[in-house]
Scaffold this motif. Structure first.
Motif, mmCIF file in Angstrom:
data_model
loop_
_atom_site.group_PDB
_atom_site.id
_atom_site.type_symbol
_atom_site.label_atom_id
_atom_site.label_comp_id
_atom_site.label_asym_id
_atom_site.label_seq_id
_atom_site.Cartn_x
_atom_site.Cartn_y
_atom_site.Cartn_z
ATOM 1 N N ARG A 181 -18.590 51.416 26.140
ATOM 2 C CA ARG A 181 -18.299 52.859 26.131
ATOM 3 C C ARG A 181 -19.067 53.575 27.241
ATOM 4 O O ARG A 181 -18.533 54.465 27.906
ATOM 5 C CB ARG A 181 -18.633 53.452 24.771
ATOM 6 N N ARG A 182 -20.340 53.189 27.458
ATOM 7 C CA ARG A 182 -21.125 53.787 28.550
ATOM 8 C C ARG A 182 -20.485 53.465 29.907
ATOM 9 O O ARG A 182 -20.347 54.336 30.767
ATOM 10 C CB ARG A 182 -22.567 53.292 28.513
ATOM 11 N N ASP A 183 -20.089 52.209 30.081
ATOM 12 C CA ASP A 183 -19.427 51.806 31.323
ATOM 13 C C ASP A 183 -18.138 52.588 31.533
ATOM 14 O O ASP A 183 -17.827 53.026 32.645
ATOM 15 C CB ASP A 183 -19.114 50.305 31.313
ATOM 16 N N TYR A 184 -17.383 52.763 30.461
ATOM 17 C CA TYR A 184 -16.119 53.488 30.539
ATOM 18 C C TYR A 184 -16.367 54.946 30.945
ATOM 19 O O TYR A 184 -15.685 55.484 31.828
ATOM 20 C CB TYR A 184 -15.397 53.417 29.192
ATOM 21 N N GLN A 185 -17.339 55.575 30.323
ATOM 22 C CA GLN A 185 -17.658 56.970 30.655
ATOM 23 C C GLN A 185 -18.140 57.088 32.103
ATOM 24 O O GLN A 185 -17.773 58.025 32.811
ATOM 25 C CB GLN A 185 -18.707 57.522 29.692
ATOM 26 N N ARG A 186 -18.949 56.124 32.528
ATOM 27 C CA ARG A 186 -19.422 56.126 33.908
ATOM 28 C C ARG A 186 -18.242 55.984 34.870
ATOM 29 O O ARG A 186 -18.154 56.675 35.888
ATOM 30 C CB ARG A 186 -20.419 54.980 34.098
ATOM 31 N N GLY A 187 -17.315 55.097 34.537
ATOM 32 C CA GLY A 187 -16.119 54.910 35.362
ATOM 33 C C GLY A 187 -15.257 56.161 35.412
ATOM 34 O O GLY A 187 -14.743 56.525 36.464
ATOM 35 N N GLU A 188 -15.093 56.820 34.266
ATOM 36 C CA GLU A 188 -14.325 58.075 34.249
ATOM 37 C C GLU A 188 -14.981 59.130 35.118
ATOM 38 O O GLU A 188 -14.302 59.847 35.853
ATOM 39 C CB GLU A 188 -14.185 58.599 32.819
ATOM 40 N N SER A 189 -16.300 59.239 35.053
ATOM 41 C CA SER A 189 -17.021 60.211 35.874
ATOM 42 C C SER A 189 -16.842 59.914 37.358
ATOM 43 O O SER A 189 -16.607 60.823 38.165
ATOM 44 C CB SER A 189 -18.512 60.210 35.533
ATOM 45 N N GLN A 190 -16.935 58.646 37.711
ATOM 46 C CA GLN A 190 -16.749 58.263 39.110
ATOM 47 C C GLN A 190 -15.336 58.577 39.577
ATOM 48 O O GLN A 190 -15.134 59.075 40.692
ATOM 49 C CB GLN A 190 -17.042 56.775 39.306
ATOM 50 N N LEU A 191 -14.361 58.297 38.724
ATOM 51 C CA LEU A 191 -12.971 58.570 39.073
ATOM 52 C C LEU A 191 -12.746 60.068 39.273
ATOM 53 O O LEU A 191 -12.078 60.485 40.224
ATOM 54 C CB LEU A 191 -12.034 58.025 37.990
ATOM 55 N N GLN A 192 -13.300 60.885 38.397
ATOM 56 C CA GLN A 192 -13.163 62.331 38.547
ATOM 57 C C GLN A 192 -13.808 62.808 39.846
ATOM 58 O O GLN A 192 -13.251 63.649 40.551
ATOM 59 C CB GLN A 192 -13.771 63.045 37.351
ATOM 60 N N GLN A 193 -14.972 62.248 40.191
ATOM 61 C CA GLN A 193 -15.627 62.624 41.447
ATOM 62 C C GLN A 193 -14.779 62.210 42.645
ATOM 63 O O GLN A 193 -14.618 62.959 43.602
ATOM 64 C CB GLN A 193 -17.024 62.004 41.547
ATOM 65 N N LEU A 194 -14.214 61.021 42.581
ATOM 66 C CA LEU A 194 -13.348 60.559 43.671
ATOM 67 C C LEU A 194 -12.121 61.457 43.812
ATOM 68 O O LEU A 194 -11.685 61.745 44.932
ATOM 69 C CB LEU A 194 -12.918 59.108 43.432
ATOM 70 N N MET A 195 -11.579 61.903 42.708
ATOM 71 C CA MET A 195 -10.417 62.792 42.756
ATOM 72 C C MET A 195 -10.800 64.136 43.372
ATOM 73 O O MET A 195 -10.034 64.712 44.162
ATOM 74 C CB MET A 195 -9.820 62.961 41.364
ATOM 75 N N ARG A 196 -11.994 64.638 43.037
ATOM 76 C CA ARG A 196 -12.461 65.888 43.655
ATOM 77 C C ARG A 196 -12.672 65.690 45.154
ATOM 78 O O ARG A 196 -12.282 66.533 45.969
ATOM 79 C CB ARG A 196 -13.747 66.374 42.993
ATOM 80 N N ASP A 197 -13.266 64.554 45.526
ATOM 81 C CA ASP A 197 -13.479 64.249 46.941
ATOM 82 C C ASP A 197 -12.156 64.129 47.686
ATOM 83 O O ASP A 197 -12.016 64.610 48.812
ATOM 84 C CB ASP A 197 -14.278 62.955 47.107
ATOM 85 N N GLU A 198 -11.187 63.482 47.044
ATOM 86 C CA GLU A 198 -9.866 63.332 47.663
ATOM 87 C C GLU A 198 -9.230 64.704 47.908
ATOM 88 O O GLU A 198 -8.688 64.963 48.980
ATOM 89 C CB GLU A 198 -8.957 62.490 46.778
ATOM 90 N N ALA A 199 -9.305 65.570 46.926
ATOM 91 C CA ALA A 199 -8.721 66.905 47.065
ATOM 92 C C ALA A 199 -9.419 67.687 48.177
ATOM 93 O O ALA A 199 -8.764 68.351 48.989
ATOM 94 C CB ALA A 199 -8.810 67.662 45.740
ATOM 95 N N ALA A 200 -10.747 67.583 48.242
ATOM 96 C CA ALA A 200 -11.496 68.292 49.284
ATOM 97 C C ALA A 200 -11.147 67.731 50.659
ATOM 98 O O ALA A 200 -10.991 68.495 51.627
ATOM 99 C CB ALA A 200 -12.999 68.175 49.016
ATOM 100 N N THR A 201 -11.007 66.424 50.756
ATOM 101 C CA THR A 201 -10.642 65.804 52.039
ATOM 102 C C THR A 201 -9.245 66.221 52.452
ATOM 103 O O THR A 201 -9.001 66.551 53.615
ATOM 104 C CB THR A 201 -10.726 64.267 51.933
#
Length: 83
Positions: free
Chosen positions: A21-41
């Motif tokens: 569950r911790r790994d999953y939450q960490r992965g979700e957080s990373q994915l959300q950050q990548l999506m924000r980075d993608e939108a900004a780029t």
């Protein structure tokens, strides 16, 4: 299986479940950050592309017409051409 073995197996599974569950939450957080980075780029690329287009149009509208330029041929020789 004895009650102790069952309890040990369940504890092992609970520990693994918590870890997953911790790994999953960490992965979700990373994915959300990548999506924000993608939108900004993407936004940055759109702004840069628009600025490039505007500057190209401005340069094209202020560049002298090739037929009216006098410096492109001097005495029948183009600049940089070997005599």
């Amino acid at each position: 299986m004895s009650d102790q073995q069952t309890t040990d197996v369940q504890e092992t599974m609970r520990g693994r479940l918590a870890e997953l569950r911790r790994d999953y939450q960490r992965g979700e957080s990373q994915l959300q950050q990548l999506m924000r980075d993608e939108a900004a780029t993407r936004d940055g690329l759109l702004r840069a592309g628009g600025a490039i287009r505007i500057l190209e149009e401005m340069l094209a509208s202020t560049a002298p017409e090739p037929a009216t330029r006098r410096d492109h041929v001097v005495d029948g020789v183009a600049p940089g051409a070997a005599p």
